[in-house]
Design an enzyme around this catalytic site. Sequence first.
Site, mmCIF file in Angstrom:
data_model
loop_
_atom_site.group_PDB
_atom_site.id
_atom_site.type_symbol
_atom_site.label_atom_id
_atom_site.label_comp_id
_atom_site.label_asym_id
_atom_site.label_seq_id
_atom_site.Cartn_x
_atom_site.Cartn_y
_atom_site.Cartn_z
ATOM 1 N N GLU A 35 0.880 -1.162 0.000
ATOM 2 C CA GLU A 35 0.000 0.000 0.000
ATOM 3 C C GLU A 35 0.923 1.218 0.000
ATOM 4 O OE1 GLU A 35 -2.349 0.813 3.486
ATOM 5 O OE2 GLU A 35 -3.601 2.258 2.417
ATOM 6 N N ARG A 265 5.492 -12.692 9.590
ATOM 7 C CA ARG A 265 6.228 -11.480 9.248
ATOM 8 C C ARG A 265 7.459 -11.395 10.117
ATOM 9 N NH1 ARG A 265 1.756 -7.261 10.132
ATOM 10 N NH2 ARG A 265 3.305 -5.959 9.132
ATOM 11 N N LYS A 275 4.190 1.014 10.269
ATOM 12 C CA LYS A 275 4.248 2.158 9.346
ATOM 13 C C LYS A 275 3.754 3.431 10.019
ATOM 14 C CE LYS A 275 3.668 0.376 4.679
ATOM 15 N NZ LYS A 275 2.713 0.362 3.558
#
Length: 559
Positions: A35, A265, A275
Amino acid sequence: MNNDTPAAGNFIRAIVEDDLKTGKHSQIITRFPPEPNGYLHVGHAKALCHNFGLAEDYNGLCNLRFDDTNPEKENDEFVQAIQDNIRWLGFTWNGEVKYASDYFDKLYEFALWFIDNDLAYVDDLTPEQMREYRGTLTTSGKDSPYRTRSAAENHDLFTRMKDGEFADSAKVLRLKINMSSPNMNLRDPAIYRIKRSHHIRTGDKWCIYPMYDYTHCISDALESITHSCCSLEFEDHRPLYDWVVDKLFTAGLLPARPRQIEFSRLVLNYTITSKRKLTQLVSEGLVSAWDDPRMPTIAGMRRRGYTPQGVRLFAKRCGISKSPNVVDIPFLETAIREELENSVPRVMAVLKPLKIILTNFVAGETGSRSADFHPQHPEFGSRLCELTQEIYIDQDDFQETPEKGFQRLTLGGEVRLRHSYVIKCEEVIKNADGSISELRCSIDPLTLGKNPEGRKVKGVIHWVSATKSIAAEVRLYDRLFSVENPDNVEGHDFKEFINPHSLDISTAYIEPSILSVKPEDHFQFERVGYFVADRYDCDAAKGKLVFNKTVGLKDNWKK
RNA sequence: UGGGGUGUCGCCAAGUGGUAAGGCAUCGGAUUUUGAUUCCGACAUUCGUAGGUUCGAUCCCUACCACCCCAGCCA
């Protein structure tokens, strides 16, 4: 060389190999779907290496697709930066860059199809009401009163949503699945919301935007992705992914049925990869920018001097699995160091200068040696290490009264000047306050290029000419956070744990050969560590030399 | 008290009914004009716990424990 472990047989590779062997797929297509709402970080690097690496290793393709379904958070700076990062890491995506927004028309048509087949409905519940109706983790949800609207009415309403007849958030389009599913994701998920927001690609064409669960699986299918790898938190979205794709595929509207596979992850200790929080560091000026060398972003690692090969080696060593992938920073640093070891030249630089006067140096008579830029790689070339009467050594390399095990220069002791003579310290000159101002040393003239006879000199220290060395700015970095998991300390904000000593700027004196440096050239400063010429601030032509410390050398001296 | 996951050496991580790969770290030792590199050697009788099935289980079954994720009109 780095004993590149064979691409570890991980469970996803096993699946791919099986699919290829059984003929389920003749060629695989993966995708990397960021994104564009921030810069890529080390966790993305792992995912990216996996997706692109899979395609490389199995002769497949990997698409780059921006997941741009939330215009409020996305912008073009990120779109550009992400592409730069991927190219820098050495990966090539299949064809043109793709965007989820490329499929907005298709997605809209499919929404109408779901509506017409009584599989989706327009809901007027407010967000608060919707939360109430959804139930909880342990209690079933209940149907919205709007769930029974006719297909025709839904079709009309949704069309009008698109046409901008309703206010933002007044209505949403929901899939009609099962409000009492134990899987929250299946309790009639919203797939379209009204949001008047300018989109980086489609501008103001739309006032409704599709949501992730609906968009991502369809985009995968439209691109005929074979293996859609994502992180573990999407595991219980998979039934929804499959539900949407199956319906459309069965109706003949989709060319493929991709398989979603989840893996854990990466978690890097002493750093953060949220983020939102990285954005905070940048916007609040706690770091200089997204590419501050202390940032765990790909851009930051690049500026720090990490190399694509090093990052890729690291990712490979992390592996792919479903167990928590928590690794320490030294694990990353080792990969970086290891990759730099055989690929960059070595030079001498002194960071904390201590002046030495060589008492028996005679200009024009005392010799100097030429030395290779890399002991194992003569192809890197060589240069003259010119000795002068005054030199600098590192303060740490002298102890007047040495501690146990110290094998560098001491008063009355000998040490080898790297690529030059053995010297002996005869006298320590001190300032009024007792601190050392300089050393007087004598050269053993018989030791240039050969060992002294009858004794062993163990220590070797680096040095530069006090008169011919070049002053340069060096930026020394330490970890950005002082605790292992800054993200997750009860009752504390992560910013409380920022390491106040994460950046230390000082002046180094470097041998003259450094003058030909270009931005992003890597070096080993012998016995100190690896450094990189700053890609923006280092400009030798203008006399401005700036080096960032990439990573230190391993130090096995046990004190 | 719902659902989905994960637990193999200090850290990653293969393996999967036949008796525990590899990497990083660590510890020895050799070479070395970088206390680097390189090189040799050591490093889980044991696979979250407890039972069970089996000639044999890390792998199958049962129960339990720990940790992670899910109740955005974020992704």
